[in-house]
Design an enzyme around this catalytic site. Structure first.
Site, PDB file in Angstrom:
ATOM      1  NE  ARG A  65      -4.011  -2.169   1.930  1.00 46.20           N
ATOM      2  CZ  ARG A  65      -3.956  -3.298   2.616  1.00 46.20           C
ATOM      3  NH1 ARG A  65      -3.012  -3.487   3.512  1.00 46.20           N
ATOM      4  NH2 ARG A  65      -4.850  -4.233   2.426  1.00 46.20           N
ATOM      5  CD  GLU A 102       0.392 -10.443  19.029  1.00 46.42           C
ATOM      6  OE1 GLU A 102      -0.238 -10.774  20.034  1.00 46.42           O
ATOM      7  OE2 GLU A 102      -0.140 -10.006  17.993  1.00 46.42           O
TER       8      GLU A 102
END
Length: 178
Positions: A65, A102
């Site tokens: 993006r 994470e």
């Protein structure tokens, strides 16, 4: 006929999708904003305006993006575009930077010869969340010899505090904050 938009008008064009990609997440969908020509133009113009006096040589857009906003920004600012990609997507010799997620790590790359030493570079992506990818992109620009001017994002998720990780990454701009 010219219509003047505001940041709130742009924000109203960004669709919120609950529980995507997993329960508890609100996904900010930019596709509903970029499909509208006036809104997309306003987004690009706004981001460019924030860096118009910074003598940018390259926009470094983060896959994928960051390409959407980086290319028209490069055109408008009269500078080149450098693609920051996921591993094994670029055909020539690359420089890479890994960063923590994470659960695990990820890596991004640019061509080793993409940025000449001392050239002014602006990192661009659609979203600033935790800041991991953005910091990695900033580090990658420095590894390549670029002079990091800053980073620009369409959206910033303030609760995730990604901006705090970008303290050594120049000027940080986001158009929309959630």
């Amino acid at each position: 006929m010219t219509t003047t938009l505001s940041i709130e008008d742009v924000k109203s064009k960004i669709r919120a999708i609950r529980d995507f990609p997993k329960p508890g997440i609100i996904f900010r969908d930019i596709t509903t904003g970029i499909k509208d020509a006036q809104t997309m133009k306003f987004m690009v113009d706004y981001l460019c305006e924030q860096f118009k006096d910074d003598k940018i040589d390259y926009i470094a857009g983060i896959e994928s993006r960051g390409f959407i906003f980086g290319m028209p920004m490069a055109y408008k600012l009269g500078c080149g575009f450098v693609a920051i990609r996921k591993p094994n997507k670029l055909p020539a010799k690359t420089i890479s930077e890994s960063y923590g997620l994470e659960y695990g790590t990820d890596t991004i790359e640019i061509h080793a010869d993409a940025i000449e030493k001392g050239k002014n570079v602006l990192v661009v992506d659609d979203l600033l969340a935790t800041g991991g990818t953005a910091v990695a992109a900033c580090n990658l620009v420095r590894k390549a010899g670029g002079n990091l001017i800053g980073s620009a994002f369409l959206i910033e998720l303030e609760a995730l505090k990604g901006r705090e990780k970008l303290k050594d990454c120049g000027k940080v701009i986001s158009m929309l904050q959630y």
